[in-house]
Structure formats: structure tokens, C-alpha cells
Design a protein around this motif. Sequence first.
Motif, PDB file in Angstrom:
ATOM      1  N   GLY A 182       9.982  -0.799   0.700  1.00  0.00           N
ATOM      2  CA  GLY A 182      10.425  -1.818  -0.246  1.00  0.00           C
ATOM      3  C   GLY A 182       9.428  -2.905  -0.570  1.00  0.00           C
ATOM      4  O   GLY A 182       9.785  -3.880  -1.232  1.00  0.00           O
ATOM      5  N   GLU A 183       8.165  -2.755  -0.147  1.00  0.00           N
ATOM      6  CA  GLU A 183       7.219  -3.851  -0.400  1.00  0.00           C
ATOM      7  C   GLU A 183       6.950  -4.017  -1.894  1.00  0.00           C
ATOM      8  O   GLU A 183       6.842  -5.148  -2.394  1.00  0.00           O
ATOM      9  CB  GLU A 183       5.924  -3.651   0.396  1.00  0.00           C
ATOM     10  CG  GLU A 183       4.835  -2.800  -0.234  1.00  0.00           C
ATOM     11  CD  GLU A 183       5.076  -1.303  -0.105  1.00  0.00           C
ATOM     12  OE1 GLU A 183       4.180  -0.524  -0.501  1.00  0.00           O
ATOM     13  OE2 GLU A 183       6.143  -0.885   0.390  1.00  0.00           O
ATOM     14  N   TRP A 184       6.870  -2.910  -2.638  1.00  0.00           N
ATOM     15  CA  TRP A 184       6.633  -3.030  -4.083  1.00  0.00           C
ATOM     16  C   TRP A 184       7.893  -3.484  -4.812  1.00  0.00           C
ATOM     17  O   TRP A 184       7.807  -4.229  -5.795  1.00  0.00           O
ATOM     18  CB  TRP A 184       6.141  -1.708  -4.662  1.00  0.00           C
ATOM     19  CG  TRP A 184       4.693  -1.445  -4.419  1.00  0.00           C
ATOM     20  CD1 TRP A 184       4.143  -0.404  -3.725  1.00  0.00           C
ATOM     21  CD2 TRP A 184       3.577  -2.240  -4.861  1.00  0.00           C
ATOM     22  NE1 TRP A 184       2.771  -0.501  -3.710  1.00  0.00           N
ATOM     23  CE2 TRP A 184       2.393  -1.623  -4.403  1.00  0.00           C
ATOM     24  CE3 TRP A 184       3.467  -3.430  -5.599  1.00  0.00           C
ATOM     25  CZ2 TRP A 184       1.121  -2.134  -4.652  1.00  0.00           C
ATOM     26  CZ3 TRP A 184       2.204  -3.945  -5.850  1.00  0.00           C
ATOM     27  CH2 TRP A 184       1.054  -3.302  -5.389  1.00  0.00           C
ATOM     28  N   THR A 185       9.058  -3.071  -4.356  1.00  0.00           N
ATOM     29  CA  THR A 185      10.304  -3.501  -4.994  1.00  0.00           C
ATOM     30  C   THR A 185      10.433  -5.020  -4.938  1.00  0.00           C
ATOM     31  O   THR A 185      10.710  -5.678  -5.955  1.00  0.00           O
ATOM     32  CB  THR A 185      11.513  -2.851  -4.289  1.00  0.00           C
ATOM     33  OG1 THR A 185      11.405  -1.431  -4.408  1.00  0.00           O
ATOM     34  CG2 THR A 185      12.818  -3.310  -4.910  1.00  0.00           C
ATOM     35  N   GLU A 186      10.223  -5.597  -3.776  1.00  0.00           N
ATOM     36  CA  GLU A 186      10.342  -7.049  -3.622  1.00  0.00           C
ATOM     37  C   GLU A 186       9.210  -7.766  -4.358  1.00  0.00           C
ATOM     38  O   GLU A 186       9.418  -8.826  -4.961  1.00  0.00           O
ATOM     39  CB  GLU A 186      10.342  -7.412  -2.134  1.00  0.00           C
ATOM     40  CG  GLU A 186      10.782  -8.838  -1.828  1.00  0.00           C
ATOM     41  CD  GLU A 186       9.687  -9.864  -2.024  1.00  0.00           C
ATOM     42  OE1 GLU A 186      10.012 -11.013  -2.393  1.00  0.00           O
ATOM     43  OE2 GLU A 186       8.497  -9.530  -1.809  1.00  0.00           O
ATOM     44  N   PHE A 187       8.006  -7.203  -4.344  1.00  0.00           N
ATOM     45  CA  PHE A 187       6.863  -7.833  -5.003  1.00  0.00           C
ATOM     46  C   PHE A 187       7.084  -7.895  -6.512  1.00  0.00           C
ATOM     47  O   PHE A 187       6.805  -8.916  -7.152  1.00  0.00           O
ATOM     48  CB  PHE A 187       5.594  -7.044  -4.679  1.00  0.00           C
ATOM     49  CG  PHE A 187       4.317  -7.764  -4.991  1.00  0.00           C
ATOM     50  CD1 PHE A 187       3.895  -8.822  -4.211  1.00  0.00           C
ATOM     51  CD2 PHE A 187       3.535  -7.386  -6.069  1.00  0.00           C
ATOM     52  CE1 PHE A 187       2.704  -9.490  -4.490  1.00  0.00           C
ATOM     53  CE2 PHE A 187       2.352  -8.036  -6.362  1.00  0.00           C
ATOM     54  CZ  PHE A 187       1.931  -9.092  -5.569  1.00  0.00           C
ATOM     55  N   ASN A 188       7.587  -6.801  -7.106  1.00  0.00           N
ATOM     56  CA  ASN A 188       7.922  -6.802  -8.536  1.00  0.00           C
ATOM     57  C   ASN A 188       8.964  -7.865  -8.846  1.00  0.00           C
ATOM     58  O   ASN A 188       8.844  -8.606  -9.829  1.00  0.00           O
ATOM     59  CB  ASN A 188       8.461  -5.426  -8.946  1.00  0.00           C
ATOM     60  CG  ASN A 188       7.383  -4.428  -9.301  1.00  0.00           C
ATOM     61  OD1 ASN A 188       7.030  -4.254 -10.459  1.00  0.00           O
ATOM     62  ND2 ASN A 188       6.863  -3.752  -8.285  1.00  0.00           N
ATOM     63  N   LEU A 189      10.001  -7.935  -8.028  1.00  0.00           N
ATOM     64  CA  LEU A 189      11.057  -8.917  -8.254  1.00  0.00           C
ATOM     65  C   LEU A 189      10.497 -10.328  -8.244  1.00  0.00           C
ATOM     66  O   LEU A 189      10.829 -11.153  -9.113  1.00  0.00           O
ATOM     67  CB  LEU A 189      12.137  -8.769  -7.178  1.00  0.00           C
ATOM     68  CG  LEU A 189      13.256  -9.820  -7.176  1.00  0.00           C
ATOM     69  CD1 LEU A 189      14.038  -9.799  -8.482  1.00  0.00           C
ATOM     70  CD2 LEU A 189      14.180  -9.598  -5.980  1.00  0.00           C
ATOM     71  N   ARG A 190       9.624 -10.619  -7.284  1.00  0.00           N
ATOM     72  CA  ARG A 190       9.067 -11.976  -7.188  1.00  0.00           C
ATOM     73  C   ARG A 190       8.177 -12.302  -8.384  1.00  0.00           C
ATOM     74  O   ARG A 190       8.140 -13.456  -8.850  1.00  0.00           O
ATOM     75  CB  ARG A 190       8.304 -12.109  -5.871  1.00  0.00           C
ATOM     76  CG  ARG A 190       8.095 -13.536  -5.434  1.00  0.00           C
ATOM     77  CD  ARG A 190       7.888 -13.726  -3.940  1.00  0.00           C
ATOM     78  NE  ARG A 190       7.662 -12.528  -3.195  1.00  0.00           N
ATOM     79  CZ  ARG A 190       6.483 -12.153  -2.686  1.00  0.00           C
ATOM     80  NH1 ARG A 190       5.406 -12.898  -2.886  1.00  0.00           N
ATOM     81  NH2 ARG A 190       6.366 -11.040  -1.995  1.00  0.00           N
TER      82      ARG A 190
END
Length: 366
Positions: A182-190
Amino acid sequence: MPKEKTRWTITALTIPSREPYLKKLIASLNDTPIQSPAEISIIYNVVTKENPYDIEERIKSFSKKLPLTVHFNSHDTSIAGGRNFQLSVCKSPLVCFVDDDLTLHGDIFSTLEQTLRETPLGLVGIRSYQEDSNELFKPRDSTPHVDYDGIRYMPIQGMLVAGYKSLFVDIGGFNPRRKFWGEWTEFNLRLWRNGFPTGYNLNAGYLRHWHKAPESPTRNKAGREAHVLWGLICTALEYDVVDINEATETFWQLVEERYLAYSFGENLNVKNLLKTTLELMPRLSMEWGNISAFKQSVTQHPFQFMPFHPLTLEDVQQTLAFASEAIVPYQHQVWGKRRQRVTLGDIGEAAVKSAVKKIKTITNRK
């Protein structure tokens, strides 16, 4: 005449069992046209007893044209830890994260650079195919998205992700609690919440994803159900989506219909779900202070998109209008202070007014 400084760092994480795939990746990078000065940065993301000089010599031999450096991450060798290590050793203004089980095909980097120069994006990605087939791997047409002015706006889930190194640092880097999922999922959201949209340019060459590579954290890593559940718990707490309501409906729907089934497989039942949750409790207790501080910080974001928010055209237009000003300092680091031609499409007066209002609010807050 002074040598032109490196503009692109193309960086990949790897581990010993995936070196044959890494070799193919590096060969494809050397065959890919790159007009701007670029270098390859490989992060050996594992504690190893092999002599580092031997590893470095071997991996450097894979690159016949592009300069290549090898760094050894022996501290936090999680995926998120490796991503932050990639950022820390990057010196160029543009960075391109690539997975080590890919090969690149076509004229990719000139199109990526033009896209970043003309469109105020926080991240840009390109399409990928399954192995050597014509089956599109990412982005899938079934994944919610907004096609607008030549870009498919949606989160970019790894594979190849390009953008501005300083922007990535300024928004806080990769969330250290997204260890192996989930590191890219959260990074995109931020990025979206900070006013920097993300999307795919589907006309920038393509990737082939060789998905049989071993020890994948998303496909065949042992205990992945705990990593996925941990990422979901942290997301729910950090972005205040614990309550089930209209705003959080998409998050909870995906948890129920996709992520738990995907991670637990045929072992998904109440007993195993509760057991895995209880096993995570000591870790949650240790991280509680960091989670609470992060939860407070995200309340200051100019856009309050919730996790897995279904983007609308209005969302995209308002974020683009905001980003057209916010992206300028990062563009200057790459191309100098001459104003770049920014493509926004017909975003409309309302989107511009909304963006200006948000910019003034942030300025006053500072």
C-alpha cells in the motif's frame, strides 16, 4: 564546457533472487531513447553476507551505456523503507521508480518529460502488458478513472512512476507504516490531497511485466494477509475513515469485496481475520503516537479526498487549477525559471476560483 547535470534518476529496488529480471530491466533501459542526462540507481534492499563489491561489480556489468550506481539498504528493508532510501540517494530533480521485473519498450522518457513539463502532475505513469502478451495489465479499464485532456487521472500503483524528487520529499516521502503493502496507494492519496494530481499517459511507450519473478510482496510473499490488513488498519485510522458513512463507503466496500479476499484467499473467515488483527495489536500500540500525529497533519491538506475516493471530472479540474501554480517551483528546478506551457484543458471559471481560494487559505495558514 561544463558537463550537463543529471536530470533523471531511474531507480529500482532488488533482492538476490530477482537479479535475472533486474538484468533484463537494465538492458531494456540501455535500449530506451533518453535525450536528457540520466543515471540508473539500484538499491539492494536486503541484508546480505555476500561481498558488496562483488554485487556492485556484477550489477554494474549489466549496464553497457547508462551510468549505474549500486547502494545497499541494510536498515529498514521493507518496501516503504527501500522507497525512502531510493529518495535519499537521488540527486537529480526528476526521479523515475521502476520495478525490477519490468522491461521498457518505446520512446518513454521524452514523453514523460514533456508530460511533466506541460501538465501539472505530481506523478505520471505509463501502460503495461502481461508478460509478452497483448493483455493490458495496468491501468485496467475497470478501475475508476477520469480521462481528460490526454491523461487518464487515477492513482498510479507502482510499475513505473515518474515525478519530482523535491515534491516527493516535501510531502513527507513514503509512509513508513506501509511496510510491504500500500505504499503507492497512500502516496497517491497524499499527493491528491496536497493538490497534485496523478495519472497515466497512455501514449508514452509501454512496459512488459514479467510477473513470474519470485518473492513478490504483492503476489507470493508469505504472510501477505497481515501486511494488507495492517495497511488497511493504518489507512482507516490515519485518514479517519473508521466510521462507515457516505464519505467512507468506497473504502469499506473495497475492504470487504477486494482486499480481504485478495490477501486471505480461501482462508478468509472470522476466526483468521480476528487472529491476524490480534497479532497486529502490539505493533499498533507501538505506532499509536505516530498514527495520531499523522492523522492530525492530514487535516491541513487543501483537498480532503478520502481513501479510494471515486474521482470526478470536477475533482480533476479543481486539482489541476490548484496544481498549475503549486507545481511551478518544482518545474523551475528542472527547466529553469522560464514559465512552462501548462495544459489544463477547458477547466472552467469555477475550478479556477476554487483553486485560488484554497491557495489563499494555505498562504494565510502559513
